[in-house]
Design a protein around this motif. Sequence first.
Motif, PDB file in Angstrom:
ATOM      1  N   GLU A   1      -1.391  -3.048 -12.766  1.00 15.67           N
ATOM      2  CA  GLU A   1      -0.814  -2.637 -11.469  1.00 15.67           C
ATOM      3  C   GLU A   1      -0.836  -1.116 -11.336  1.00 15.67           C
ATOM      4  OE1 GLU A   1       2.468  -5.906 -10.071  1.00 15.67           O
ATOM      5  OE2 GLU A   1       3.096  -4.512 -11.643  1.00 15.67           O
ATOM      6  N   SER A   2      -0.445  -0.419 -12.390  1.00 12.68           N
ATOM      7  CA  SER A   2      -0.413   1.043 -12.348  1.00 12.68           C
ATOM      8  C   SER A   2      -1.804   1.638 -12.166  1.00 12.68           C
ATOM      9  CB  SER A   2       0.206   1.594 -13.640  1.00 12.68           C
ATOM     10  OG  SER A   2       1.546   1.189 -13.751  1.00 12.68           O
ATOM     11  N   LEU A   3      -2.785   1.106 -12.873  1.00  8.30           N
ATOM     12  CA  LEU A   3      -4.153   1.623 -12.749  1.00  8.30           C
ATOM     13  C   LEU A   3      -4.716   1.367 -11.361  1.00  8.30           C
ATOM     14  CD1 LEU A   3      -5.650   0.646 -16.227  1.00  8.30           C
ATOM     15  CD2 LEU A   3      -4.791   2.881 -15.483  1.00  8.30           C
ATOM     16  N   ASP A   4      -4.465   0.182 -10.817  1.00 12.08           N
ATOM     17  CA  ASP A   4      -4.926  -0.125  -9.459  1.00 12.08           C
ATOM     18  C   ASP A   4      -4.269   0.815  -8.439  1.00 12.08           C
ATOM     19  OD1 ASP A   4      -6.905  -2.065  -9.568  1.00 12.08           O
ATOM     20  OD2 ASP A   4      -5.763  -3.528  -8.421  1.00 12.08           O
ATOM     21  N   GLN A   5      -2.962   1.012  -8.584  1.00 14.89           N
ATOM     22  CA  GLN A   5      -2.230   1.875  -7.659  1.00 14.89           C
ATOM     23  C   GLN A   5      -2.744   3.319  -7.747  1.00 14.89           C
ATOM     24  OE1 GLN A   5       1.986   2.156  -8.389  1.00 14.89           O
ATOM     25  NE2 GLN A   5       2.400   2.892  -6.327  1.00 14.89           N
ATOM     26  N   LEU A   6      -2.958   3.818  -8.962  1.00 19.41           N
ATOM     27  CA  LEU A   6      -3.479   5.180  -9.119  1.00 19.41           C
ATOM     28  C   LEU A   6      -4.879   5.312  -8.522  1.00 19.41           C
ATOM     29  CD1 LEU A   6      -2.302   6.249 -12.685  1.00 19.41           C
ATOM     30  CD2 LEU A   6      -1.835   7.423 -10.533  1.00 19.41           C
ATOM     31  N   ALA A   7      -5.717   4.306  -8.728  1.00 18.64           N
ATOM     32  CA  ALA A   7      -7.069   4.350  -8.159  1.00 18.64           C
ATOM     33  C   ALA A   7      -7.000   4.446  -6.632  1.00 18.64           C
ATOM     34  CB  ALA A   7      -7.876   3.131  -8.600  1.00 18.64           C
ATOM     35  N   LYS A   8      -6.079   3.700  -6.024  1.00 16.74           N
ATOM     36  CA  LYS A   8      -5.906   3.766  -4.567  1.00 16.74           C
ATOM     37  C   LYS A   8      -5.424   5.150  -4.151  1.00 16.74           C
ATOM     38  CE  LYS A   8      -4.915  -1.133  -4.095  1.00 16.74           C
ATOM     39  NZ  LYS A   8      -3.873  -2.151  -4.019  1.00 16.74           N
ATOM     40  N   GLN A   9      -4.440   5.681  -4.871  1.00 16.24           N
ATOM     41  CA  GLN A   9      -3.904   7.007  -4.549  1.00 16.24           C
ATOM     42  C   GLN A   9      -4.962   8.097  -4.702  1.00 16.24           C
ATOM     43  OE1 GLN A   9      -0.511   7.451  -7.121  1.00 16.24           O
ATOM     44  NE2 GLN A   9       0.751   6.038  -5.918  1.00 16.24           N
TER      45      GLN A   9
END
Length: 146
Positions: free
Chosen positions: A48-56
Amino acid sequence: MKQEYAEQLLRTFPQLYRAKEDASFRAPLMFGFEIYDGWFELIWGLSESLDQLAKQEGRTKEDWPAVVQVKEKFGGLRFYAQGISSPMREFIDETEKASFRTCEDCGAPVQTYRADGWILTRCELCAARIRKEESPKLWEKFDSRP
Protein backbone atom coordinates in the motif's frame (compact mmCIF):
# COMPACT_ATOMS: atom_id res chain seq x y z
CA MET A 1 2.49 -17.94 1.92
CA LYS A 2 -0.99 -19.25 1.26
CA GLN A 3 -1.99 -19.08 -2.38
CA GLU A 4 -5.07 -16.99 -1.52
CA TYR A 5 -2.88 -14.34 0.16
CA ALA A 6 -0.55 -14.22 -2.84
CA GLU A 7 -3.50 -13.89 -5.22
CA GLN A 8 -4.96 -11.08 -3.10
CA LEU A 9 -1.69 -9.14 -3.33
CA LEU A 10 -1.45 -9.72 -7.08
CA ARG A 11 -5.07 -8.60 -7.64
CA THR A 12 -4.89 -5.54 -5.39
CA PHE A 13 -1.46 -4.29 -6.51
CA PRO A 14 -1.21 -5.40 -10.15
CA GLN A 15 1.26 -2.69 -11.16
CA LEU A 16 3.62 -3.46 -8.29
CA TYR A 17 3.57 -7.23 -8.89
CA ARG A 18 3.61 -7.24 -12.68
CA ALA A 19 5.65 -8.72 -15.46
CA LYS A 20 7.44 -6.23 -17.65
CA GLU A 21 8.23 -6.85 -21.29
CA ASP A 22 11.65 -5.18 -21.20
CA ALA A 23 14.30 -7.91 -21.58
CA SER A 24 16.62 -6.12 -19.12
CA PHE A 25 13.99 -6.42 -16.40
CA ARG A 26 14.19 -9.45 -14.11
CA ALA A 27 11.04 -11.55 -14.04
CA PRO A 28 9.03 -10.41 -11.01
CA LEU A 29 8.40 -12.99 -8.34
CA MET A 30 9.74 -15.86 -10.39
CA PHE A 31 9.77 -17.85 -7.14
CA GLY A 32 6.51 -16.44 -5.73
CA PHE A 33 6.22 -15.15 -2.18
CA GLU A 34 8.80 -17.20 -0.27
CA ILE A 35 7.53 -16.32 3.20
CA TYR A 36 5.11 -17.69 5.77
CA ASP A 37 1.66 -16.24 6.45
CA GLY A 38 2.70 -14.24 9.52
CA TRP A 39 4.35 -11.58 7.39
CA PHE A 40 1.35 -11.09 5.09
CA GLU A 41 0.23 -7.93 6.94
CA LEU A 42 3.76 -6.49 6.67
CA ILE A 43 3.80 -7.12 2.91
CA TRP A 44 0.28 -5.73 2.52
CA GLY A 45 1.14 -2.51 4.36
CA LEU A 46 4.37 -2.11 2.42
CA SER A 47 2.57 -2.68 -0.88
CA GLU A 48 0.00 0.00 0.00
CA SER A 49 2.78 2.43 0.92
CA LEU A 50 4.75 1.79 -2.28
CA ASP A 51 1.65 2.19 -4.44
CA GLN A 52 0.70 5.42 -2.66
CA LEU A 53 4.23 6.84 -3.01
CA ALA A 54 4.32 5.93 -6.71
CA LYS A 55 1.05 7.86 -7.19
CA GLN A 56 2.37 10.84 -5.22
CA GLU A 57 5.55 10.83 -7.30
CA GLY A 58 3.46 10.93 -10.49
CA ARG A 59 4.73 7.58 -11.76
CA THR A 60 3.29 6.27 -15.00
CA LYS A 61 2.49 2.65 -15.80
CA GLU A 62 5.87 2.36 -17.54
CA ASP A 63 7.99 3.59 -14.61
CA TRP A 64 5.97 2.13 -11.72
CA PRO A 65 8.17 0.21 -9.26
CA ALA A 66 8.06 -3.57 -9.64
CA VAL A 67 8.71 -6.24 -7.05
CA VAL A 68 11.29 -8.83 -8.04
CA GLN A 69 11.55 -11.07 -4.97
CA VAL A 70 9.96 -11.49 -1.53
CA LYS A 71 11.62 -14.02 0.76
CA GLU A 72 12.93 -14.84 4.20
CA LYS A 73 16.68 -14.87 4.81
CA PHE A 74 18.55 -15.15 8.11
CA GLY A 75 15.28 -14.84 10.03
CA GLY A 76 14.15 -11.61 8.35
CA LEU A 77 12.15 -10.40 5.39
CA ARG A 78 13.96 -9.52 2.18
CA PHE A 79 11.94 -7.42 -0.28
CA TYR A 80 13.60 -6.65 -3.60
CA ALA A 81 12.09 -4.18 -6.07
CA GLN A 82 13.23 -2.28 -9.14
CA GLY A 83 12.53 1.35 -9.96
CA ILE A 84 12.19 2.51 -6.36
CA SER A 85 12.88 5.97 -4.97
CA SER A 86 14.68 6.84 -1.72
CA PRO A 87 11.41 7.24 0.23
CA MET A 88 10.30 3.83 -1.06
CA ARG A 89 13.63 2.31 0.06
CA GLU A 90 12.98 3.73 3.56
CA PHE A 91 9.58 1.97 3.73
CA ILE A 92 11.18 -1.27 2.58
CA ASP A 93 13.97 -0.96 5.17
CA GLU A 94 11.48 -0.28 7.99
CA THR A 95 9.33 -3.25 6.96
CA GLU A 96 12.36 -5.53 6.85
CA LYS A 97 13.33 -4.39 10.37
CA ALA A 98 9.77 -4.97 11.59
CA SER A 99 9.94 -8.57 10.35
CA PHE A 100 12.51 -9.32 13.08
CA ARG A 101 9.83 -8.39 15.64
CA THR A 102 7.01 -10.34 13.92
CA CYS A 103 6.39 -14.09 13.96
CA GLU A 104 6.75 -15.36 10.43
CA ASP A 105 4.05 -17.97 11.11
CA CYS A 106 1.30 -16.00 12.88
CA GLY A 107 2.31 -12.32 13.06
CA ALA A 108 2.64 -12.16 16.89
CA PRO A 109 5.61 -10.58 18.74
CA VAL A 110 8.65 -12.85 18.57
CA GLN A 111 11.74 -14.45 19.91
CA THR A 112 14.50 -15.34 17.48
CA TYR A 113 15.73 -18.92 17.45
CA ARG A 114 18.47 -20.94 15.86
CA ALA A 115 17.50 -24.48 14.87
CA ASP A 116 20.03 -26.74 13.19
CA GLY A 117 21.76 -23.74 11.60
CA TRP A 118 18.55 -21.97 10.58
CA ILE A 119 17.49 -18.63 12.07
CA LEU A 120 13.77 -18.58 12.80
CA THR A 121 11.64 -15.61 13.83
CA ARG A 122 8.78 -17.15 15.79
CA CYS A 123 6.56 -16.38 18.74
CA GLU A 124 6.66 -18.70 21.77
CA LEU A 125 3.54 -20.62 20.69
CA CYS A 126 4.70 -21.25 17.12
CA ALA A 127 8.19 -22.17 18.32
CA ALA A 128 6.72 -24.64 20.83
CA ARG A 129 4.57 -26.19 18.11
CA ILE A 130 7.57 -26.59 15.83
CA ARG A 131 9.74 -27.94 18.68
CA LYS A 132 7.32 -30.84 19.03
CA GLU A 133 7.85 -31.67 15.36
CA GLU A 134 11.65 -31.27 15.48
CA SER A 135 14.29 -32.60 17.84
CA PRO A 136 14.49 -30.31 20.90
CA LYS A 137 18.29 -30.59 20.80
CA LEU A 138 18.31 -28.64 17.55
CA TRP A 139 16.81 -25.55 19.18
CA GLU A 140 18.85 -22.87 20.85
CA LYS A 141 17.24 -19.57 21.86
CA PHE A 142 19.44 -16.54 21.28
CA ASP A 143 19.11 -12.78 21.50
CA SER A 144 16.56 -11.14 19.23
CA ARG A 145 17.80 -9.17 16.27
CA PRO A 146 17.11 -5.45 15.70
